[in-house]
Design an enzyme around this catalytic site. Structure first.
Site, PDB file in Angstrom:
ATOM      1  N   CYS A   1      -0.465   3.846  -6.737  1.00 29.58           N
ATOM      2  CA  CYS A   1      -1.371   3.194  -5.781  1.00 29.58           C
ATOM      3  C   CYS A   1      -1.565   1.769  -6.279  1.00 29.58           C
ATOM      4  O   CYS A   1      -1.767   1.560  -7.486  1.00 29.58           O
ATOM      5  CB  CYS A   1      -2.711   3.927  -5.708  1.00 29.58           C
TER       6      CYS A   1
ATOM      7  N   CYS B   1       0.868  -1.178   0.000  1.00 28.76           N
ATOM      8  CA  CYS B   1       0.000   0.000   0.000  1.00 28.76           C
ATOM      9  C   CYS B   1       0.902   1.224   0.000  1.00 28.76           C
ATOM     10  O   CYS B   1       1.709   1.395   0.918  1.00 28.76           O
ATOM     11  CB  CYS B   1      -0.893  -0.021   1.241  1.00 28.76           C
ATOM     12  N   ASN B   2       0.796   2.048  -1.025  1.00 28.91           N
ATOM     13  CA  ASN B   2       1.657   3.228  -1.122  1.00 28.91           C
ATOM     14  C   ASN B   2       1.441   4.183   0.045  1.00 28.91           C
ATOM     15  O   ASN B   2       2.395   4.746   0.590  1.00 28.91           O
ATOM     16  CB  ASN B   2       1.409   3.952  -2.449  1.00 28.91           C
TER      17      ASN B   2
END
Length: 257
Positions: free
Chosen positions: A185, A75-76
């Site tokens: 993302c 998850c960015n």
């Protein structure tokens, strides 16, 4: 159980990190993977920093309780906010993900580089530091995409809704002048085909899944933590929403070509 035979943990704010899990499973087909999606609290990209940290630690504790040998924060947003704190608190290899700007720059195509990401990823210092590396030499434009992860969480990865969303976002650009689009993302690779359609297939589309998976393999190999079993690994998916639909969607996305 020896550490080599323990599973690898994956975590994301929802189903997006499955795009990274797919790459990791291709690269490490003998390993077992446990994936935890926090769809109940998705998206993270519009939450406050402290809330993202708390949710990330909760997810990590869940996976640690399952006996993982390494963790990928797929998850960015969670990476940009929490990765350093996680590494200070857990004694296993922890790999994060960030927008794959370096590969986009190395293509040297000379046009505009667009970085699609959540508002929080773009607002964090980690992203500002990444931009600072290249801003003198490259035409780079961040493109916040609020609302897009929520659509993907509903299983909407193609069709008019996604097309119109992306068409609106890219209406201000000349497709001929875009060299690369960086998917910042992990949800976004699932809408790549529609993105190609909107931009008339003119730009290279780059995401960080392969680089992150390669780094996972490197760290496990260097620590002698790869499984020694000659077998096909398995993937088990958990989700905070705890309903069949989100689990079914997760496996559908994992098996999507």
């Amino acid at each position: 159980m020896s550490i080599n035979d323990k599973p690898i943990g994956f975590f994301d704010s929802g189903v997006g990190g499955i795009s990274v899990l797919k790459e990791a499973f291709k690269l490490l087909p003998k390993e077992d993977f446990l994936y935890y999606g926090d769809s109940k609290n998705a998206p993270y990209g519009t939450k406050k920093v402290e809330e993202v940290k708390a949710l990330t630690f909760n997810a990590t504790d869940f996976l640690m309780s399952k006996g993982i040998k390494a963790l990928v924060v797929a998850c960015n947003t969670a990476t940009s906010v929490t990765i350093n704190d996680l590494r200070e608190n857990y004694d296993i290899p922890i790999i994060g993900i960030e927008p794959a700007l370096k590969p986009a720059v190395e293509l040297k195509k000379g046009g505009k580089i667009i970085i699609m990401a959540t508002p929080m990823t773009l607002a964090e210092k980690k992203f500002a530091n990444l931009m600072d590396l290249y801003k003198e030499t490259e035409d780079i434009e961040p493109l916040p995409c609020p609302g897009l992860p929520e659509l993907i969480e509903q299983g909407i990865v193609s069709g008019d809704v996604i097309y119109n969303y992306l068409k609106d976002k890219f209406s201000k650009y000349d497709n001929e002048k875009i060299s690369s689009i960086v998917l910042g993302c992990t949800h976004y690779p699932f809408i790549e085909e529609t993105l190609k359609e909107v931009t008339h297939n003119k730009a290279c589309i780059i995401d960080g899944s392969f680089g992150t998976s390669r780094e996972l393999k490197r760290q496990l190999k260097n620590s002698n933590m790869l499984t020694e079993e000659n077998r096909v690994g398995k993937v088990t998916i958990f989700n905070s929403r705890e309903d069949k639909d989100i689990i079914d969607l997760s496996y559908k996305l994992f098996n999507m070509k």
